[in-house]
Design a protein around this motif. Structure first.
Motif, PDB file in Angstrom:
ATOM      1  N   ILE A  15      55.204  18.892 -48.915  1.00  0.00           N
ATOM      2  CA  ILE A  15      56.131  18.624 -47.817  1.00  0.00           C
ATOM      3  C   ILE A  15      57.105  19.779 -47.673  1.00  0.00           C
ATOM      4  CG2 ILE A  15      57.804  16.990 -46.869  1.00  0.00           C
ATOM      5  CD1 ILE A  15      54.943  15.946 -47.092  1.00  0.00           C
ATOM      6  N   GLY A  16      57.502  20.350 -48.798  1.00  0.00           N
ATOM      7  CA  GLY A  16      58.373  21.517 -48.763  1.00  0.00           C
ATOM      8  C   GLY A  16      57.722  22.703 -48.081  1.00  0.00           C
ATOM      9  N   ARG A  17      56.412  22.898 -48.313  1.00  0.00           N
ATOM     10  CA  ARG A  17      55.705  23.996 -47.654  1.00  0.00           C
ATOM     11  C   ARG A  17      55.645  23.763 -46.139  1.00  0.00           C
ATOM     12  NH1 ARG A  17      53.477  24.830 -52.724  1.00  0.00           N
ATOM     13  NH2 ARG A  17      52.193  22.964 -52.811  1.00  0.00           N
ATOM     14  N   PHE A  18      55.453  22.509 -45.754  1.00  0.00           N
ATOM     15  CA  PHE A  18      55.453  22.181 -44.326  1.00  0.00           C
ATOM     16  C   PHE A  18      56.836  22.435 -43.729  1.00  0.00           C
ATOM     17  CE2 PHE A  18      55.850  18.809 -40.954  1.00  0.00           C
ATOM     18  CZ  PHE A  18      55.000  19.410 -40.043  1.00  0.00           C
ATOM     19  N   LEU A  19      57.897  22.068 -44.460  1.00  0.00           N
ATOM     20  CA  LEU A  19      59.252  22.308 -43.986  1.00  0.00           C
ATOM     21  C   LEU A  19      59.527  23.802 -43.846  1.00  0.00           C
ATOM     22  CD1 LEU A  19      62.075  21.275 -43.255  1.00  0.00           C
ATOM     23  CD2 LEU A  19      62.624  21.272 -45.704  1.00  0.00           C
ATOM     24  N   ARG A  20      59.078  24.586 -44.820  1.00  0.00           N
ATOM     25  CA  ARG A  20      59.265  26.038 -44.732  1.00  0.00           C
ATOM     26  C   ARG A  20      58.598  26.603 -43.492  1.00  0.00           C
ATOM     27  NH1 ARG A  20      59.328  29.359 -50.334  1.00  0.00           N
ATOM     28  NH2 ARG A  20      59.396  30.982 -48.758  1.00  0.00           N
TER      29      ARG A  20
END
Length: 225
Positions: free
Chosen positions: A71-76
């Motif tokens: 999810i963090g990679r998607f947010l980035r």
């Protein structure tokens, strides 16, 4: 006092950002699957929203935020497309997901806020170091929720460190986080009426009440309310 005519370094601290998912549905039905009429995904959390607003205002700012997992990679991916400058701290776990349901039948809005990943003392202190270094002699905006395991005086610590470095702190928070931060003498706070009532422990029925309590907060240390 800040010279508003001088381009100053501006930074935003966002320790618990999120991916916001919004569903528009006809009606919630208990124990039944409801199909959405529309859905959208946005980068979220107060700090991220401030960063996006500053971008629209053509203000040069760097957003310092925590990301974790897929999810963090998607947010980035979202933030890299929407903000000019972001400093990431990667931790274990998963960036939180916040859910909003818009019910057409009643016009009601239902919101669920996620928890977010654990952040160690060393990790948040590292991000805070970077944040303060960037906006020393400038403006630091401290806002958003914190993970449950983080200290309740963290925002107060951020304000003190920023002041010691020659910067000015803007705090947009509530309850204990804001109460502690006020004692650290921030440059500006922006409680809404509900948050101000929680701070004072009494109803504020008119503008005179609000002004009186805002003056009391200035006496405690907030330069601007």
């Amino acid at each position: 006092m800040i010279d508003v005519h001088t381009r100053m370094p501006v930074a935003v601290l966002s320790l618990n950002p999120a991916v916001d998912i919004t569903y528009e549905i006809p009606q919630l039905v208990a124990d039944q699957k409801v199909h959405a009429l529309a859905s959208r995904y946005d980068p979220g959390g107060n700090g991220i929203n401030v960063g996006r607003a500053l971008k629209r205002l053509d203000a040069q700012a760097c957003t310092f935020c925590v990301v974790a997992g897929e999810i963090g990679r998607f947010l980035r991916h979202q933030l890299d497309a929407q903000l000019d400058q972001v400093s990431y701290l990667e931790v274990k776990g998963e960036t939180r997901i916040n859910g909003t349901i818009l019910e057409n039948l009643t016009g009601a809005q239902f919101e669920v806020s996620g928890v977010g990943p654990e952040v160690s003392t060393r990790q948040w202190e590292d991000l805070l170091d970077r944040f303060v270094t960037h906006c020393s002699n400038g403006l630091g905006i401290i806002t958003g929720s914190l993970q449950p395991d983080l200290p309740r005086d963290l925002y107060a610590q951020a304000v003190r460190r920023l002041r010691a470095a020659g910067g000015q702190a803007v705090v947009d928070s509530h309850d204990e986080l804001l109460r502690n931060a006020i004692d650290a003498q921030p440059f500006l706070i922006k409680p809404n009426r509900f948050e101000l009532e929680n701070l004072t422990g009494q109803p504020l029925r008119n503008l005179q009440d609000i002004v009186r309590e805002a003056r009391h907060l200035q006496e405690r240390g907030a330069t601007w309310v």
